[in-house]
Design an enzyme around this catalytic site. Structure first.
Site, mmCIF file in Angstrom:
data_model
loop_
_atom_site.group_PDB
_atom_site.id
_atom_site.type_symbol
_atom_site.label_atom_id
_atom_site.label_comp_id
_atom_site.label_asym_id
_atom_site.label_seq_id
_atom_site.Cartn_x
_atom_site.Cartn_y
_atom_site.Cartn_z
ATOM 1 N N GLN A 1 44.746 29.196 -13.836
ATOM 2 C CA GLN A 1 43.863 28.189 -14.131
ATOM 3 C C GLN A 1 44.559 27.153 -15.005
ATOM 4 O OE1 GLN A 1 39.699 29.694 -14.693
ATOM 5 N NE2 GLN A 1 41.004 31.624 -15.292
ATOM 6 N N HIS B 1 44.265 24.557 -10.916
ATOM 7 C CA HIS B 1 43.866 23.381 -11.673
ATOM 8 C C HIS B 1 44.912 22.440 -11.842
ATOM 9 C CE1 HIS B 1 40.239 26.117 -12.970
ATOM 10 N NE2 HIS B 1 40.117 25.733 -11.713
ATOM 11 N N GLU C 1 38.754 39.705 -25.884
ATOM 12 C CA GLU C 1 37.454 40.275 -25.909
ATOM 13 C C GLU C 1 36.729 40.299 -24.343
ATOM 14 O OE1 GLU C 1 36.600 37.022 -28.436
ATOM 15 O OE2 GLU C 1 36.556 35.932 -27.002
HETATM 16 C C1 BV8 Z 1 34.490 22.628 -8.450
HETATM 17 C C2 BV8 Z 1 42.217 21.750 -15.785
HETATM 18 C C3 BV8 Z 1 33.460 21.908 -6.417
HETATM 19 C C4 BV8 Z 1 42.055 20.501 -16.706
HETATM 20 C C5 BV8 Z 1 40.042 23.130 -15.923
HETATM 21 C C6 BV8 Z 1 28.316 20.200 -12.225
HETATM 22 C C7 BV8 Z 1 29.221 19.274 -11.396
HETATM 23 C C8 BV8 Z 1 30.523 19.606 -10.716
HETATM 24 C C9 BV8 Z 1 30.749 20.887 -10.982
HETATM 25 C C10 BV8 Z 1 29.966 21.696 -11.518
HETATM 26 C C11 BV8 Z 1 28.937 21.551 -12.182
HETATM 27 N N1 BV8 Z 1 28.309 22.686 -12.490
HETATM 28 C C12 BV8 Z 1 29.190 23.923 -12.436
HETATM 29 C C13 BV8 Z 1 30.151 23.298 -11.826
HETATM 30 C C14 BV8 Z 1 31.365 23.831 -11.183
HETATM 31 C C15 BV8 Z 1 32.387 23.847 -12.557
HETATM 32 C C16 BV8 Z 1 32.156 24.900 -13.529
HETATM 33 O O1 BV8 Z 1 32.410 26.049 -13.288
HETATM 34 N N2 BV8 Z 1 31.743 24.517 -14.626
HETATM 35 C C17 BV8 Z 1 31.486 25.308 -15.552
HETATM 36 C C18 BV8 Z 1 31.565 24.828 -17.044
HETATM 37 C C19 BV8 Z 1 30.101 25.953 -15.259
HETATM 38 N N3 BV8 Z 1 33.669 23.847 -11.655
HETATM 39 C C20 BV8 Z 1 34.436 22.816 -11.293
HETATM 40 O O2 BV8 Z 1 34.061 21.653 -11.643
HETATM 41 C C21 BV8 Z 1 35.557 23.246 -10.416
HETATM 42 N N4 BV8 Z 1 35.490 22.435 -9.247
HETATM 43 O O3 BV8 Z 1 33.498 23.257 -8.571
HETATM 44 O O4 BV8 Z 1 34.511 21.700 -7.317
HETATM 45 C C22 BV8 Z 1 33.864 23.103 -5.407
HETATM 46 C C23 BV8 Z 1 34.060 24.226 -5.918
HETATM 47 C C24 BV8 Z 1 34.191 25.154 -4.921
HETATM 48 C C25 BV8 Z 1 34.364 24.953 -3.489
HETATM 49 C C26 BV8 Z 1 34.211 23.579 -3.073
HETATM 50 C C27 BV8 Z 1 34.019 22.638 -4.181
HETATM 51 C C28 BV8 Z 1 36.728 22.518 -11.303
HETATM 52 C C29 BV8 Z 1 36.987 23.381 -12.410
HETATM 53 C C30 BV8 Z 1 38.330 22.940 -13.025
HETATM 54 C C31 BV8 Z 1 38.267 22.089 -14.097
HETATM 55 N N5 BV8 Z 1 39.529 22.188 -14.858
HETATM 56 N N6 BV8 Z 1 41.195 22.868 -16.334
HETATM 57 C C32 BV8 Z 1 42.561 20.864 -18.079
HETATM 58 O O5 BV8 Z 1 43.089 22.125 -18.373
HETATM 59 O O6 BV8 Z 1 42.215 20.098 -18.985
HETATM 60 S S1 BV8 Z 1 38.958 24.146 -16.305
HETATM 61 C C33 BV8 Z 1 39.593 25.026 -17.735
HETATM 62 O O7 BV8 Z 1 38.595 25.868 -18.245
HETATM 63 C C34 BV8 Z 1 40.612 25.798 -17.279
HETATM 64 O O8 BV8 Z 1 41.396 25.389 -16.382
HETATM 65 C C35 BV8 Z 1 39.823 26.958 -16.792
HETATM 66 O O9 BV8 Z 1 39.959 27.181 -15.480
HETATM 67 C C36 BV8 Z 1 38.792 26.924 -17.379
HETATM 68 C C37 BV8 Z 1 38.235 27.918 -18.156
HETATM 69 O O10 BV8 Z 1 39.169 28.594 -19.295
HETATM 70 P P1 BV8 Z 1 39.703 29.725 -19.411
HETATM 71 O O11 BV8 Z 1 41.150 29.628 -18.805
HETATM 72 O O12 BV8 Z 1 39.125 31.025 -19.066
HETATM 73 O O13 BV8 Z 1 39.923 29.645 -20.964
HETATM 74 P P2 BV8 Z 1 38.525 29.704 -22.083
HETATM 75 O O14 BV8 Z 1 39.173 29.159 -23.226
HETATM 76 O O15 BV8 Z 1 37.348 29.653 -21.399
HETATM 77 O O16 BV8 Z 1 38.984 31.360 -22.228
HETATM 78 C C38 BV8 Z 1 39.940 31.892 -22.809
HETATM 79 C C39 BV8 Z 1 39.842 33.412 -22.940
HETATM 80 O O17 BV8 Z 1 41.063 34.019 -23.373
HETATM 81 C C40 BV8 Z 1 38.561 33.774 -23.623
HETATM 82 O O18 BV8 Z 1 37.867 34.905 -23.016
HETATM 83 C C41 BV8 Z 1 39.490 34.445 -24.991
HETATM 84 O O19 BV8 Z 1 38.670 35.649 -25.612
HETATM 85 C C42 BV8 Z 1 40.719 34.762 -24.508
HETATM 86 N N7 BV8 Z 1 41.845 34.745 -25.362
HETATM 87 C C43 BV8 Z 1 41.870 33.864 -26.530
HETATM 88 N N8 BV8 Z 1 43.182 34.271 -27.065
HETATM 89 C C44 BV8 Z 1 43.691 35.382 -26.475
HETATM 90 C C45 BV8 Z 1 42.814 35.672 -25.334
HETATM 91 N N9 BV8 Z 1 43.072 36.695 -24.476
HETATM 92 C C46 BV8 Z 1 44.088 37.382 -24.708
HETATM 93 N N10 BV8 Z 1 44.920 37.137 -25.746
HETATM 94 C C47 BV8 Z 1 44.804 36.108 -26.483
HETATM 95 N N11 BV8 Z 1 45.422 35.919 -27.537
#
Ligand code: BV8
Length: 230
Positions: free
Chosen positions: A92, A110, A205
């Site tokens: 991602q 992504h 976590e």
């Molecule tokens: C889609 C690129 C349709 C850009 C990213 C309303 C309108 C439209 C869409 C939606 C909507 N409501 C919901 C949606 C769907 C939406 C969605 O899911 N929203 C969420 C907020 C509810 N999704 C979309 O819009 C996607 N597209 O739905 O299109 C569709 C879908 C399917 C089929 C047909 C059509 C597109 C989403 C992509 C957005 N772009 N990134 C950029 O980077 O700026 S998202 C971005 O956040 C990341 O790419 C990643 O995907 C996402 C989540 O991030 P994570 O990687 O999980 O990172 P996070 O910080 O959250 O977590 C880090 C983890 O690591 C934590 O658990 C932490 O504990 C852990 N960690 C921290 N340190 C460490 C560690 N682990 C180990 N070691 C460490 N040291």
């Protein structure tokens, strides 16, 4: 044996790149809210701020180095290939740390921070510098039409068919460093379970969908991933 690995921002956290949901993050994460900036609407409304957000991350990235988690996954890919297996790496993340650690054929669902896309002709090109209103598309010559080649919220992720096909052919699904909060990536563990595929979460976590995993290992990726690989 086929293993499907999905990584998120947590795998690059120890390389100094921000994660999305740790407000305790440093630098750019204190100033910019990705959830407000990673959208086409934000880019249409205020392109300079969105470009500045990605320019700052691109500068951060060129200074960053892969960590032991990236290296361990590259090693696992090589060892699997040497024994007739296959590791499919879907990330991602928009950084290139997996590639720089030696992983090949990384699927960036992504998009990629080190690439631009022309909003006029669609050309995707390598980009290591800043993008802005004066950027020129080398393919069509237009000025000011280059955007980051990343998938924003509301935009279609890349290579989804290939990803789901690879997932359903796997014997093991491993999610590393992802909060399981963004779809469709967060739904892959359910797809795997429904297909009878073993699932494992490696994270700092428990993630939002930790309860869906057969096996869970917690700790910093730079320690937990090499331990898993070994
Ligand atoms: C889609 C690129 C349709 C850009 C990213 C309303 C309108 C439209 C869409 C939606 C909507 N409501 C919901 C949606 C769907 C939406 C969605 O899911 N929203 C969420 C907020 C509810 N999704 C979309 O819009 C996607 N597209 O739905 O299109 C569709 C879908 C399917 C089929 C047909 C059509 C597109 C989403 C992509 C957005 N772009 N990134 C950029 O980077 O700026 S998202 C971005 O956040 C990341 O790419 C990643 O995907 C996402 C989540 O991030 P994570 O990687 O999980 O990172 P996070 O910080 O959250 O977590 C880090 C983890 O690591 C934590 O658990 C932490 O504990 C852990 N960690 C921290 N340190 C460490 C560690 N682990 C180990 N070691 C460490 N040291």
């Amino acid at each position: 044996m086929r293993i499907f690995v999905l990584t998120g921002a947590g795998v690059s956290a120890e390389s100094g790149l921000g994660t999305f949901r740790d407000k305790a993050g440093t630098g750019i994460w204190a100033r910019f809210d990705p959830m407000k900036l990673a959208t086409p609407e934000a880019f249409a409304a205020d392109p300079d701020t969105v470009q500045a957000f990605y320019n700052a991350r691109r500068r951060n990235l060129v200074e960053a180095e892969p960590n032991a988690a990236h290296a361990a996954l590259a090693r696992l890919e090589r060892e699997f290939a040497a024994h007739g297996g296959r590791l499919v790496l879907v990330t991602q993340n928009i950084d290139d740390l997996h590639e720089r650690a030696g992983s090949s054929d990384v699927i960036h669902m992504h998009g990629e921070l080190l690439k631009s896309r022309c909003t006029r002709c669609g050309t995707v090109a390598p980009e290591r510098g800043d993008l802005g209103p004066h950027s020129v598309c080398l393919a069509c010559g237009e000025i000011g039409t280059l955007r980051p080649h990343v998938v924003w919220f509301g935009e279609m992720p890349l290579e989804m068919e290939r990803i789901e096909d690879e997932l359903l052919r796997a014997d093991l699904f491993v999610a590393i460093g992802t909060s399981g909060s963004v779809y469709p990536a967060a739904g892959y563990v359910s797809l795997a379970r429904d297909a009878g595929i073993a699932t494992c979460e490696i994270n700092l976590e428990p993630s939002d969908n930790a309860f869906l995993f057969d096996e869970r290992r917690y700790g910093p990726a730079s320690e937990a991933v090499p331990a898993f690989v070994d």
